[in-house]
Every structure is written in C-alpha cells, then in structure tokens.
Design a protein around this motif. Structure first.
Motif, short mmCIF file in Angstrom:
data_model
loop_
_atom_site.label_atom_id
_atom_site.label_comp_id
_atom_site.label_asym_id
_atom_site.label_seq_id
_atom_site.Cartn_x
_atom_site.Cartn_y
_atom_site.Cartn_z
N SER A 252 1.42 16.47 -1.97
CA SER A 252 1.75 17.87 -1.68
C SER A 252 1.73 18.14 -0.18
O SER A 252 2.40 19.05 0.30
N ASP A 253 0.99 17.36 0.54
CA ASP A 253 0.91 17.49 2.00
C ASP A 253 2.12 16.78 2.62
O ASP A 253 2.23 15.56 2.57
N GLN A 254 3.02 17.56 3.20
CA GLN A 254 4.27 17.02 3.77
C GLN A 254 3.98 15.97 4.86
O GLN A 254 4.66 14.95 4.94
N ASP A 255 2.98 16.22 5.70
CA ASP A 255 2.65 15.27 6.77
C ASP A 255 2.22 13.93 6.20
O ASP A 255 2.61 12.88 6.71
N ARG A 256 1.42 13.95 5.16
CA ARG A 256 0.97 12.70 4.53
C ARG A 256 2.16 11.95 3.95
O ARG A 256 2.27 10.74 4.09
N TYR A 257 3.06 12.67 3.31
CA TYR A 257 4.25 12.05 2.74
C TYR A 257 5.09 11.39 3.84
O TYR A 257 5.53 10.25 3.69
N LEU A 258 5.29 12.07 4.95
CA LEU A 258 6.07 11.51 6.05
C LEU A 258 5.39 10.29 6.66
O LEU A 258 6.05 9.33 7.05
N MET A 259 4.06 10.30 6.72
CA MET A 259 3.32 9.15 7.24
C MET A 259 3.48 7.94 6.32
O MET A 259 3.66 6.81 6.79
N ILE A 260 3.45 8.17 5.02
CA ILE A 260 3.63 7.07 4.06
C ILE A 260 5.05 6.51 4.17
O ILE A 260 5.25 5.29 4.19
N GLN A 261 6.03 7.40 4.25
CA GLN A 261 7.43 6.97 4.39
C GLN A 261 7.61 6.14 5.67
O GLN A 261 8.29 5.12 5.66
N ALA A 262 7.01 6.59 6.77
CA ALA A 262 7.13 5.87 8.04
C ALA A 262 6.46 4.50 7.95
O ALA A 262 6.99 3.51 8.45
N ARG B 151 0.83 -1.21 0.00
CA ARG B 151 0.00 0.00 0.00
C ARG B 151 0.87 1.26 0.00
O ARG B 151 0.62 2.19 -0.77
N ALA B 152 1.88 1.27 0.84
CA ALA B 152 2.75 2.46 0.93
C ALA B 152 3.51 2.66 -0.38
O ALA B 152 3.62 3.80 -0.87
N GLU B 153 4.01 1.59 -0.96
CA GLU B 153 4.73 1.71 -2.23
C GLU B 153 3.81 2.21 -3.34
O GLU B 153 4.22 3.04 -4.17
N GLU B 154 2.57 1.74 -3.36
CA GLU B 154 1.62 2.18 -4.38
C GLU B 154 1.29 3.67 -4.21
O GLU B 154 1.16 4.40 -5.19
N MET B 155 1.16 4.12 -2.97
CA MET B 155 0.88 5.54 -2.73
C MET B 155 2.04 6.40 -3.22
O MET B 155 1.82 7.47 -3.78
N LEU B 156 3.26 5.93 -3.01
CA LEU B 156 4.42 6.70 -3.46
C LEU B 156 4.56 6.68 -4.98
O LEU B 156 5.06 7.64 -5.56
N LYS B 157 4.11 5.60 -5.62
CA LYS B 157 4.16 5.53 -7.09
C LYS B 157 3.23 6.56 -7.73
O LYS B 157 3.47 7.01 -8.83
N LEU C 289 6.08 2.70 5.25
CA LEU C 289 6.95 1.87 4.42
C LEU C 289 8.15 1.37 5.22
O LEU C 289 8.51 0.19 5.18
N ARG C 290 8.73 2.25 5.98
CA ARG C 290 9.91 1.88 6.78
C ARG C 290 9.56 0.85 7.85
O ARG C 290 10.29 -0.11 8.07
N ARG C 291 8.43 1.05 8.55
CA ARG C 291 7.99 0.10 9.58
C ARG C 291 7.68 -1.27 9.00
O ARG C 291 8.09 -2.29 9.53
N SER C 292 6.96 -1.30 7.88
CA SER C 292 6.59 -2.59 7.29
C SER C 292 7.83 -3.32 6.78
O SER C 292 7.93 -4.54 6.94
#
Length: 142
Positions: free
Chosen positions: A109-119, A98-104, A121-124
């Motif tokens: 544009s929302d920095q907080d959303r981007y950081l949440m997706i990155q986190a 899911r995280a990889e698909e969101m990044l694809k 991905l990193r946790r999983s």
C-alpha cells in the motif's frame, strides 16, 4: 586523441580514464560519444555503458542518472553504476528473488516501498543480464 571519461555512482568512482569512444544508454536512445563531441546534457536510463580504449571494451551497468558531454570529457553521474567484471551474480540473483517474492505477496500500500521493490528488481535483472551478455568481454579496469 582520447576523451577523458568518468563514471561516478553515489558512493564511488566506478571508472576514471581515457576512452576512444563511450556508448551510453541515453533517455532518448543509445548515444555514441567520440572526442570533440558537441556539448550535451541528458538523462540516462537503465542499461550498459561501453568504454572503448585501444581495441578493448569495458562494460558498466548504469541505473539512471545524468551524463554531461564536453568536447574533451564525458562525466556520468549515475544513481547506481558498477563494473560488469565486479558483479557478484549470486548476490544479484538473491536480490532478484527477494524482490520477486515481495511482489508475489501483493502490491504494498506504501507507494514508496513498491517503487523501491520495482527498482531493486530492475537493477538485479540488469546486473544478471549484463554478466550473461558480456562475460566473454569482461574487463576489470576502473
């Protein structure tokens, strides 16, 4: 003489008991803590906590947080922590996908959303890697 050890995440106590040694992913590198260690307070990075007790090893993922070390106690206050033996690999793989698909789709544009997706991905990724690396040594103590 063991050292009292507690690993606490935001929602539960992940481990509470004695340890002969605790190995932690400190922000400045891996730390080995034995009984009678000097007092330390430091941040943790993403990684694996190993609790050694009577020849057995127990593994826990940790996604940031802090550790306080006293001569007779280690207290981990983790942003997120989990016993490797309890990790649901299928769920972790689905979260990673899911995280990889969101990044694809592009960087939000929302920095907080981007950081949440990155986190996420990193946790999983950490959870999946931990199960693969430690599945022979997995223990369900906690």
């Amino acid at each position: 003489m063991p050292i009292r050890t507690e690993i606490v995440s935001q929602d539960r106590i992940v481990y509470q008991g004695d340890a002969d040694m605790v190995v932690l992913p400190g922000i400045d590198g891996v730390m080995g803590i034995l009984p009678n260690h000097s007092p330390v307070l430091t941040a943790l990075q993403y990684g694996i906590i190993t609790v050694r007790l009577k020849g057995e090893e127990y593994y826990f993922t940790v996604a940031g947080g802090f550790v306080e070390v006293q001569p007779d106690q280690v207290t981990v206050l983790a942003d997120a922590a989990e016993n490797v033996a309890e990790i649901d690999v299928a769920r972790a793989e689905a979260a990673k996908t899911r995280a990889e698909e969101m990044l694809k789709e592009g960087i939000p544009s929302d920095q907080d959303r981007y950081l949440m997706i990155q986190a996420a991905l990193r946790r999983s990724t950490l959870r999946i890697d931990a199960v693969r690396r430690y599945q022979q040594g997995r223990r369900s103590r906690g």
